[in-house]
Design a protein around this motif. Sequence first.
Motif, PDB file in Angstrom:
ATOM      1  N   LEU A  11       0.845  -1.190   0.000  1.00 14.88           N
ATOM      2  CA  LEU A  11       0.000   0.000   0.000  1.00 14.88           C
ATOM      3  C   LEU A  11       0.880   1.239   0.000  1.00 14.88           C
ATOM      4  O   LEU A  11       1.810   1.349   0.805  1.00 14.88           O
ATOM      5  N   GLN A  13       0.866   5.715  -0.940  1.00 13.17           N
ATOM      6  CA  GLN A  13       0.082   6.897  -1.261  1.00 13.17           C
ATOM      7  C   GLN A  13       0.369   7.353  -2.687  1.00 13.17           C
ATOM      8  O   GLN A  13       1.452   7.076  -3.239  1.00 13.17           O
ATOM      9  N   ALA A  14      -0.577   8.035  -3.252  1.00 10.67           N
ATOM     10  CA  ALA A  14      -0.391   8.580  -4.593  1.00 10.67           C
ATOM     11  C   ALA A  14       0.865   9.438  -4.623  1.00 10.67           C
ATOM     12  O   ALA A  14       1.132  10.204  -3.691  1.00 10.67           O
ATOM     13  N   PRO A  88      -3.721   6.335  -8.183  1.00 12.26           N
ATOM     14  CA  PRO A  88      -4.746   5.377  -7.758  1.00 12.26           C
ATOM     15  C   PRO A  88      -5.131   4.394  -8.856  1.00 12.26           C
ATOM     16  O   PRO A  88      -5.422   3.229  -8.574  1.00 12.26           O
ATOM     17  N   THR A  91      -3.588   0.849  -9.172  1.00  7.43           N
ATOM     18  CA  THR A  91      -3.976  -0.214  -8.240  1.00  7.43           C
ATOM     19  C   THR A  91      -4.371  -1.479  -8.986  1.00  7.43           C
ATOM     20  O   THR A  91      -5.074  -1.429  -9.987  1.00  7.43           O
ATOM     21  N   THR A 117      -1.643  -1.374  -4.096  1.00  9.89           N
ATOM     22  CA  THR A 117      -2.768  -0.490  -3.806  1.00  9.89           C
ATOM     23  C   THR A 117      -2.247   0.922  -3.610  1.00  9.89           C
ATOM     24  O   THR A 117      -1.366   1.155  -2.784  1.00  9.89           O
ATOM     25  N   VAL A 118      -2.787   1.843  -4.403  1.00 12.14           N
ATOM     26  CA  VAL A 118      -2.371   3.243  -4.337  1.00 12.14           C
ATOM     27  C   VAL A 118      -3.541   4.057  -3.810  1.00 12.14           C
ATOM     28  O   VAL A 118      -4.605   4.100  -4.433  1.00 12.14           O
ATOM     29  N   SER A 119      -3.338   4.685  -2.679  1.00 15.88           N
ATOM     30  CA  SER A 119      -4.409   5.476  -2.074  1.00 15.88           C
ATOM     31  C   SER A 119      -4.299   6.931  -2.512  1.00 15.88           C
ATOM     32  O   SER A 119      -3.207   7.446  -2.745  1.00 15.88           O
ATOM     33  N   SER A 120      -5.448   7.573  -2.611  1.00 17.53           N
ATOM     34  CA  SER A 120      -5.461   8.973  -3.069  1.00 17.53           C
ATOM     35  C   SER A 120      -5.307   9.934  -1.907  1.00 17.53           C
ATOM     36  O   SER A 120      -5.363   9.566  -0.751  1.00 17.53           O
TER      37      SER A 120
END
Length: 120
Positions: A11, A13-14, A88, A91, A117-120
């Motif tokens: 995981l 972050q963007a 994101p 992902t 998984t790339v979170s915004s």
Amino acid sequence: QVQLVESGGGLVQAGGSLRLSCAASRRTFSPDQMGWFRQAPGKEREFVGAMNCRDGSTDYADSVKGRFTISRDNAKATMYLQMNGLKPEDTGVYYCAAKLIRWNAKYDYWGQGTQVTVSS
């Protein structure tokens, strides 16, 4: 028989980075071509990039050009996917694959996949 094992997913972050690895179970494994693919939830698997293992040339999907880089350590029979500037939409489950004969239509070996998984 050769097994391909991906690792390095996670995981992030963007805007962040990850490096995926794809290790072959046999050090002497020498395919013509290796590639990376990904599959997002509810979508079909798509091409990310590939490397010609004979001359080191690479090719990338337009969506990742300039952000992703494929490299290979022949001594370790390992291919890498350096992913920078993650978004994101990157992902998905990332798979590596190997093609014994470059001109074959299909890849001969596939890994089990690693989740990114790339979170915004």
